[in-house]
Design an enzyme around this catalytic site. Structure first.
Site, PDB file in Angstrom:
ATOM      1  N   GLU A 103       0.981  -0.984   0.454  1.00 46.90           N
ATOM      2  CA  GLU A 103       0.073  -0.112  -0.160  1.00 46.90           C
ATOM      3  C   GLU A 103       0.634   1.118  -0.260  1.00 46.90           C
ATOM      4  O   GLU A 103       1.323   0.870   0.729  1.00 46.90           O
ATOM      5  CB  GLU A 103      -0.586  -0.136   1.388  1.00 46.90           C
ATOM      6  CG  GLU A 103      -1.859  -1.327   0.846  1.00 46.90           C
ATOM      7  CD  GLU A 103      -2.794  -1.674   2.228  1.00 46.90           C
ATOM      8  OE1 GLU A 103      -2.825  -0.627   3.492  1.00 46.90           O
ATOM      9  OE2 GLU A 103      -3.461  -2.104   2.607  1.00 46.90           O
ATOM     10  N   HIS A 127      -7.696   1.337   1.465  1.00 45.70           N
ATOM     11  CA  HIS A 127      -7.979   0.734   2.971  1.00 45.70           C
ATOM     12  C   HIS A 127      -8.951   1.933   4.289  1.00 45.70           C
ATOM     13  O   HIS A 127      -8.054   1.996   4.882  1.00 45.70           O
ATOM     14  CB  HIS A 127      -6.341   0.812   3.307  1.00 45.70           C
ATOM     15  CG  HIS A 127      -6.193   0.317   4.596  1.00 45.70           C
ATOM     16  ND1 HIS A 127      -5.270  -0.892   5.103  1.00 45.70           N
ATOM     17  CD2 HIS A 127      -7.142  -0.162   5.654  1.00 45.70           C
ATOM     18  CE1 HIS A 127      -5.027  -1.499   5.752  1.00 45.70           C
ATOM     19  NE2 HIS A 127      -6.313  -1.023   6.715  1.00 45.70           N
TER      20      HIS A 127
HETATM   21  P1  NAI Z   1     -10.326 -10.923  15.300  1.00 42.81           P
HETATM   22  O1  NAI Z   1      -9.146 -11.694  15.443  1.00 42.81           O
HETATM   23  O2  NAI Z   1     -11.524 -10.278  15.898  1.00 42.81           O
HETATM   24  O3  NAI Z   1     -10.900 -12.072  13.677  1.00 42.81           O
HETATM   25  C1  NAI Z   1     -10.750 -12.249  13.367  1.00 42.81           C
HETATM   26  C2  NAI Z   1     -10.590 -14.658  12.775  1.00 42.81           C
HETATM   27  O4  NAI Z   1      -9.909 -14.931  12.131  1.00 42.81           O
HETATM   28  C3  NAI Z   1     -10.695 -14.844  14.408  1.00 42.81           C
HETATM   29  O5  NAI Z   1     -12.109 -15.249  15.263  1.00 42.81           O
HETATM   30  C4  NAI Z   1      -9.378 -16.183  13.865  1.00 42.81           C
HETATM   31  O6  NAI Z   1      -9.906 -17.275  14.398  1.00 42.81           O
HETATM   32  C5  NAI Z   1      -9.909 -16.164  12.200  1.00 42.81           C
HETATM   33  N1  NAI Z   1      -8.888 -16.812  11.520  1.00 42.81           N
HETATM   34  C6  NAI Z   1      -7.208 -16.211  11.363  1.00 42.81           C
HETATM   35  N2  NAI Z   1      -6.943 -16.635  10.599  1.00 42.81           N
HETATM   36  C7  NAI Z   1      -8.100 -17.748   9.724  1.00 42.81           C
HETATM   37  C8  NAI Z   1      -7.893 -18.976   8.542  1.00 42.81           C
HETATM   38  N3  NAI Z   1      -7.209 -18.631   8.885  1.00 42.81           N
HETATM   39  N4  NAI Z   1      -8.936 -19.450   8.831  1.00 42.81           N
HETATM   40  C9  NAI Z   1     -10.382 -18.838   9.045  1.00 42.81           C
HETATM   41  N5  NAI Z   1     -10.294 -18.151  10.047  1.00 42.81           N
HETATM   42  C10 NAI Z   1      -9.008 -17.741  10.098  1.00 42.81           C
HETATM   43  O7  NAI Z   1     -10.306  -9.355  13.912  1.00 42.81           O
HETATM   44  P2  NAI Z   1     -11.175  -8.613  13.403  1.00 42.81           P
HETATM   45  O8  NAI Z   1     -11.883  -7.449  14.414  1.00 42.81           O
HETATM   46  O9  NAI Z   1     -12.750  -9.525  13.421  1.00 42.81           O
HETATM   47  O10 NAI Z   1     -10.747  -8.289  12.211  1.00 42.81           O
HETATM   48  C11 NAI Z   1     -10.513  -9.411  11.406  1.00 42.81           C
HETATM   49  C12 NAI Z   1      -9.608  -8.096   9.599  1.00 42.81           C
HETATM   50  O11 NAI Z   1     -10.547  -6.829   9.222  1.00 42.81           O
HETATM   51  C13 NAI Z   1      -8.416  -7.783  10.375  1.00 42.81           C
HETATM   52  O12 NAI Z   1      -6.965  -8.184   9.258  1.00 42.81           O
HETATM   53  C14 NAI Z   1      -8.374  -6.813  10.589  1.00 42.81           C
HETATM   54  O13 NAI Z   1      -6.899  -6.034   9.981  1.00 42.81           O
HETATM   55  C15 NAI Z   1      -8.646  -6.037   9.459  1.00 42.81           C
HETATM   56  N6  NAI Z   1      -9.009  -4.742   9.556  1.00 42.81           N
HETATM   57  C16 NAI Z   1      -9.717  -3.635   8.104  1.00 42.81           C
HETATM   58  C17 NAI Z   1      -9.774  -2.481   8.781  1.00 42.81           C
HETATM   59  C18 NAI Z   1     -10.272  -1.771   7.096  1.00 42.81           C
HETATM   60  O14 NAI Z   1      -9.871  -0.631   7.328  1.00 42.81           O
HETATM   61  N7  NAI Z   1     -10.328  -2.704   5.937  1.00 42.81           N
HETATM   62  C19 NAI Z   1     -10.667  -1.965   9.972  1.00 42.81           C
HETATM   63  C20 NAI Z   1     -10.205  -3.236  10.458  1.00 42.81           C
HETATM   64  C21 NAI Z   1      -9.830  -3.870  10.603  1.00 42.81           C
END
Ligand code: NAI
Length: 630
Positions: A490, A513
């Site tokens: 990015e 993003h």
């Molecule tokens: P979280 O940690 O609450 O949830 C992630 C989930 O993914 C967990 O339940 C984990 O067990 C699961 N997981 C991890 N690897 C996996 C795999 N290979 N297969 C299946 N499940 C898997 O995180 P949250 O807060 O829900 O955020 C999710 C994503 O969104 C993160 O990557 C975060 O960085 C991203 N994000 C992006 C934003 C944006 O501006 N686009 C803003 C906020 C978050």
């Protein structure tokens, strides 16, 4: 408590945050056409009296003449003043009750409104010395008792002379008349109180400048309510974090410095030496080298989700708790995902682009409702789970796959494997975390497992998708539309060009993003992170810390709290308890939690104990950090 010292405290802008006359003007001039102009005049005259440019009596007479106040205005004034007591006075109520024999309120203000405010703090009626109004038969304020020494120039000094207190006298106030007491030889020390207003000509003459009552109590070893004055705790907030964070931490009494940008490693190494609490966003790298210089640092707040920018291992080793805002922008990401699913199902990106070129392409071909469609959520964490609820409310059938056991919300169906989910879903959306092993989680093989015409979203992390494979699948028509918010690389700044194979592809929404970037999310983060850090500093609670064992603690009542952070080796708890037992200390409550690297022990003990025990606890081998709270 019996001591041989007297504390003389001013009322306006010291005991309360405001000048009572300004508030009275608000009440008595309510509805007056020239209210604003008169108020400005009143404030100006108050200041002239305060900084000594006109005599006090003159300022009092002039202001009263402008106010048109009467008896009926006083109850409202008292109520407002009660809600405007200075924060550090509220925090230290104990001080007023403990030393009630030795505390005097000496003010050029008026008894009629001072008494009801300060007596709530346990201040004795006979220790309140102030002016008194005179009223006419209709209750209108006509002036003041001119015999009262406090209505005269040098009135506070004269009043103190008459009191003839048998001990050392310490004066705390924000105005010139407070300094005059010391100047006339009637006080031992004058403390300029700057929590509400700072007057250069007063501060420059003071023995000490005290930004809060905490500092005064600390300097004089009188602190009954707090262990350390917050104004001595330096907070550095970088990268333009939301102003609400600055505001919250200032109100709490911290000495806060802000910086609009991030700091490079060298600069941060220098700056961090005196800092106890650091606030950053995603750009500032808190490296091992920075942490080497951070000997006073207690907590780092990442005002964002990710904490990759902090060397967590090193921070933990040094006993520095790190906090972030794991769900402050969850809702923002979910709303964008929902909107994008609808836009893509209706082919809006292409239709909109055509319209901008003047092409009217009205057709229902390839456009669908989302109702009844199968949404496949990969990663059922904070975002995935909330999306599940909202999508179901819009009529979608939700399927999810998570590597961990997760409770299905609503009617969502759990898939046993990623493969199963990919084969079943009409829309696939990724919400996994950014761990390294998730690199190219979705690549050639996974696209092959999807249905033809699938809609695909990635708002998680860029490296999770093989972008080349995605672009090929869009070109071939296998993927009918996609929305991508995150990329393997990015641009560092808005000046750098965004280069990607995804540019120019059909039915493709690209966003920079910004999934979590909304005003609400920023405000949530600005509230959440300082809340967690202040909890940690004030109570030792580590709930939501990313690197410390999470302990949520009861509030501290009538006890001292010993906070011990140590390397996680066997036997430390036993050693702590041996020191306490050897010193005959009774434990009121004890909490322990460890993680892979450190142990975190909280012990609440009765207030009376031999302070030598602190030295012994600090000396226990493998102690990383130790502090006492009360
Ligand atoms: P979280 O940690 O609450 O949830 C992630 C989930 O993914 C967990 O339940 C984990 O067990 C699961 N997981 C991890 N690897 C996996 C795999 N290979 N297969 C299946 N499940 C898997 O995180 P949250 O807060 O829900 O955020 C999710 C994503 O969104 C993160 O990557 C975060 O960085 C991203 N994000 C992006 C934003 C944006 O501006 N686009 C803003 C906020 C978050």
């Amino acid at each position: 408590m019996k001591i041989n010292k007297y504390f003389v405290i001013d009322f306006d802008s010291t005991f309360t945050k405001v000048e009572a006359f300004d508030v009275l003007a608000d009440i008595s001039l309510n509805g007056h056409p020239d209210k604003a102009a008169i108020k400005r005049q009143v404030a100006e005259i108050t200041n002239q009296g305060m900084n000594g440019s006109i005599s006090f009596r003159e300022s009092l007479e002039k202001r009263l003449a402008l106010l048109h106040a009467d008896k009926t205005h006083i109850p409202a004034l008292v109520n407002l003043l009660k809600s405007m007591v200075s924060e550090s006075f509220k925090r230290n109520k104990d001080f007023f009750t403990t030393y009630s024999d030795n505390i005097y309120i000496i003010s050029n203000g008026f008894r009629e409104f001072i008494e009801p405010v300060v007596m709530e703090f346990g201040i004795k009626k006979e220790n309140i010395l102030a002016n008194e109004f005179t009223f006419d038969s209709h209750g209108k304020i006509t002036g003041f008792d001119k015999e009262n020494p406090l209505s005269m120039n040098q009135g506070k000094s004269e009043q103190l002379k008459r009191l003839n207190l048998p001990g050392d006298i310490y004066v705390i106030g924000d105005g010139y008349t407070d300094y005059e007491i010391k100047h006339s030889g009637l006080a031992n020390k004058f403390y300029a109180f700057t929590e509400n207003v700072e007057r250069e000509n007063v501060s420059s003459k003071a023995d000490h400048v005290t930004p809060s009552l905490d500092e005064f109590l600390y300097l004089n070893k009188l602190n009954t309510a707090i262990s350390y004055p917050k104004n001595r705790i330096n907070v550095l907030l970088l990268e333009n974090v939301h102003p609400i964070a600055l505001e919250t931490m200032k109100v709490e009494g911290f000495n806060v410095e802000t910086y609009p940008a991030g700091l490079a490693e060298e600069e941060l190494c220098e700056k961090i030496r005196n800092v106890s609490v650091l606030g950053i966003r995603s750009k500032t790298q808190v490296t091992a080298k920075v942490l080497e210089n951070a000997n006073r640092l207690m907590a780092i707040g990442a005002f964002c989700i990710g904490t990759n920018q902090v060397d967590l291992k090193e921070a933990t080793k040094k006993g520095i708790a790190v906090f972030n805002a794991p769900f402050s922008n969850t809702r923002s990401v979910v709303e964008l995902a929902i909107a994008e699913i609808i836009m893509l199902m209706r082919n809006i990106p292409d239709k909109s682009a055509k319209m901008h070129k003047g092409q009217w392409d009205k057709s229902a071909k390839g456009s669908f409702e989302i109702r009844g469609k199968r949404l496949g959520i990969v990663g059922y964490g904070n975002i995935g789970a909330q999306l599940s609820v909202l999508a179901e409310n819009l009529g979608m059938q939700v399927y999810y796959y998570d590597r961990e056991e997760k409770l299905a919300l609503g009617n969502a169906t759990k898939c046993k494997s990623l493969k199963e989910l990919l084969a079943i879903a009409d829309v696939i959306t990724l919400h996994v975390d950014g761990r390294e092993t998730n690199t190219k989680l979705i690549g050639v093989e996974q696209f092959a497992q999807m249905k033809k015409g699938v809609i695909f979203l990635n708002l998680s992390r860029g490296h999770v998708v093989d972008v080349k494979a995605l672009s090929e699948n869009i070109r071939s028509g296998k993927v009918a539309g996609c929305a991508i918010d995150v990329y393997p690389y990015e641009p560092i700044s808005n000046n750098e060009e965004f280069i990607s194979e995804l540019r120019g592809l059909p039915n493709t929404i690209l966003s920079p993003h910004i999934g979590g970037s909304t005003a609400e999310a920023q405000e949530n983060i600005g509230n959440f992170v300082p809340g967690k850090m202040m909890d940690y500093i004030n109570t030792g609670s580590t709930s939501n810390s990313v690197n410390f064992p999470n302990l949520t603690l009861p509030t501290l009542e009538n006890a001292h709290r010993l906070i011990h952070i140590h390397n996680n080796v066997p036997g430390i708890l036993a050693k702590i308890n041996k020191v306490l037992a050897d010193n005959g200390i009774n434990i009121a409550g004890q909490y322990l939690k460890t993680n892979e690297h450190i142990g975190y022990v909280i012990t609440d003990i009765n207030k009376e104990y031999n302070k030598e025990v602190i030295k012994e606890l600090r000396a226990i081998e493998n102690t990383i950090k130790f502090r006492v709270l009360y």
